[in-house]
Design an enzyme around this catalytic site. Structure first.
Site, PDB file in Angstrom:
ATOM      1  N   ARG A 103      13.943  31.610   2.299  1.00 14.09           N
ATOM      2  CA  ARG A 103      13.593  31.402   0.898  1.00 14.09           C
ATOM      3  C   ARG A 103      13.639  32.739   0.183  1.00 14.09           C
ATOM      4  O   ARG A 103      12.929  33.676   0.566  1.00 14.09           O
ATOM      5  CB  ARG A 103      12.166  30.821   0.875  1.00 14.09           C
ATOM      6  CG  ARG A 103      11.797  30.165  -0.405  1.00 14.09           C
ATOM      7  CD  ARG A 103      10.477  29.477  -0.258  1.00 14.09           C
ATOM      8  NE  ARG A 103       9.356  30.398  -0.159  1.00 14.09           N
ATOM      9  CZ  ARG A 103       8.115  30.100  -0.500  1.00 14.09           C
ATOM     10  NH1 ARG A 103       7.827  28.885  -0.925  1.00 14.09           N
ATOM     11  NH2 ARG A 103       7.146  30.975  -0.392  1.00 14.09           N
ATOM     12  N   THR A 107      13.378  34.090  -6.321  1.00 13.49           N
ATOM     13  CA  THR A 107      13.728  32.808  -6.957  1.00 13.49           C
ATOM     14  C   THR A 107      13.087  31.621  -6.248  1.00 13.49           C
ATOM     15  O   THR A 107      13.058  30.518  -6.799  1.00 13.49           O
ATOM     16  CB  THR A 107      15.247  32.598  -6.914  1.00 13.49           C
ATOM     17  OG1 THR A 107      15.653  32.463  -5.535  1.00 13.49           O
ATOM     18  CG2 THR A 107      15.987  33.768  -7.540  1.00 13.49           C
ATOM     19  N   ASP A 199       2.283  33.196   6.086  1.00 15.69           N
ATOM     20  CA  ASP A 199       3.728  33.098   6.323  1.00 15.69           C
ATOM     21  C   ASP A 199       3.948  32.660   7.771  1.00 15.69           C
ATOM     22  O   ASP A 199       3.658  33.405   8.713  1.00 15.69           O
ATOM     23  CB  ASP A 199       4.388  34.457   6.060  1.00 15.69           C
ATOM     24  CG  ASP A 199       5.899  34.357   6.129  1.00 15.69           C
ATOM     25  OD1 ASP A 199       6.551  34.646   5.111  1.00 15.69           O
ATOM     26  OD2 ASP A 199       6.435  33.974   7.191  1.00 15.69           O
ATOM     27  N   ASP A 202       6.315  34.875  10.028  1.00 15.87           N
ATOM     28  CA  ASP A 202       5.703  36.164  10.386  1.00 15.87           C
ATOM     29  C   ASP A 202       4.600  35.981  11.416  1.00 15.87           C
ATOM     30  O   ASP A 202       4.452  36.809  12.322  1.00 15.87           O
ATOM     31  CB  ASP A 202       5.142  36.846   9.130  1.00 15.87           C
ATOM     32  CG  ASP A 202       6.246  37.450   8.272  1.00 15.87           C
ATOM     33  OD1 ASP A 202       7.368  37.640   8.783  1.00 15.87           O
ATOM     34  OD2 ASP A 202       5.981  37.726   7.086  1.00 15.87           O
TER      35      ASP A 202
END
Ligand code: PRP
Ligand code: URA
Length: 208
Positions: A103, A107, A199, A202
């Site tokens: 991603r 944006t 995340d 991560d």
């Protein structure tokens, strides 16, 4: 289309540990796999069975076994990979596909960098895995890829979803059933699920 929330107490317990920011990478990975297995139990509730005649030590009986309909697990890289092994432990004959998406942080649009699917994906029941359904840009894009290759019986499995993401998948792909472990409150200004788990990639791979 149907939304299934697998909120079994075992799932909620494991999810609490997964969400905790102090949980380390090893335990995070192990619990993500365990939660996926518990979700797969529900996601596969409608698999077809065939009657088979077997002999127990006492007698002959008609038992039931999976019909042999072909299955595929397709992971959205990177984080969706963590869900593949849990599913393969239950259905080891399933084929595995990979769709590489990330991603764009500015944006929030998905950027495709890889795609390798079983050649007969159109004939398989597909379980698409991505632990986070946030804006749903990634999931909607991956579902479009699968459909362009002919897949038509697809379930999306995500561990945590935002209401915005569920709505977007339901609008773009109303035929796709969604199976999640939790529906969270909302997305923040950066497209992260709140309260979420941070995340996922991560935390799985220790890349932060
Ligand atoms: C994360 C996650 C999903 C996506 C969800 O991947 O694993 O694929 O974001 O967000 P969306 O619903 O708004 O599209 P990320 O882009 O961080 O890539 P990674 O798995 O490679 O870290
Ligand atoms: N991707 C993640 O890994 N976490 C989120 O909360 C949203 C997108």
């Amino acid at each position: 289309m149907k939304l299934t929330v697998v909120d079994h107490p075992l799932v909620q317990h494991k999810l609490a540990i997964i969400r905790d920011k102090n949980t380390g990478n090893k335990e995070f990975r192990e619990l993500m796999e365990e939660v996926t297995m518990l979700m797969a139990y529900e996601a596969m509730r409608d698999l077809e069975l065939d009657p088979v005649t077997i002999e127990t030590p006492l007698t002959t009986m008609t038992a039931h076994m999976l019909s042999g309909k072909k299955l595929a697990v397709v992971a959205i890289l990177r984080a969706g990979l963590i869900m593949v092994d849990g599913i393969l432990k239950l259905v080891p004959a399933a084929k595995v596909g990979h769709i590489g998406l990330y991603r764009d942080p500015n944006t929030l649009q998905p950027v495709e960098y890889y795609c390798k699917l079983p050649s007969d994906i159109a004939e398989r029941r597909v379980f698409l895995t991505d632990p986070m359904l946030a804006t749903a840009g990634s999931a909607v894009h991956a579902l479009s890829i699968l459909k362009a290759k002919g897949a038509h019986h697809i379930k999306l499995m995500s561990i945590i979803a935002a209401p915005e993401g569920i709505k977007r998948v339901q609008e773009a792909h109303p035929d796709v059933e969604i199976v999640v472990a939790a529906v969270d409150s909302h997305l923040n200004d950066h497209g992260y699920i709140v309260p979420g788990l941070g995340d996922a990639g991560d935390r799985i791979y220790g890349t932060k």
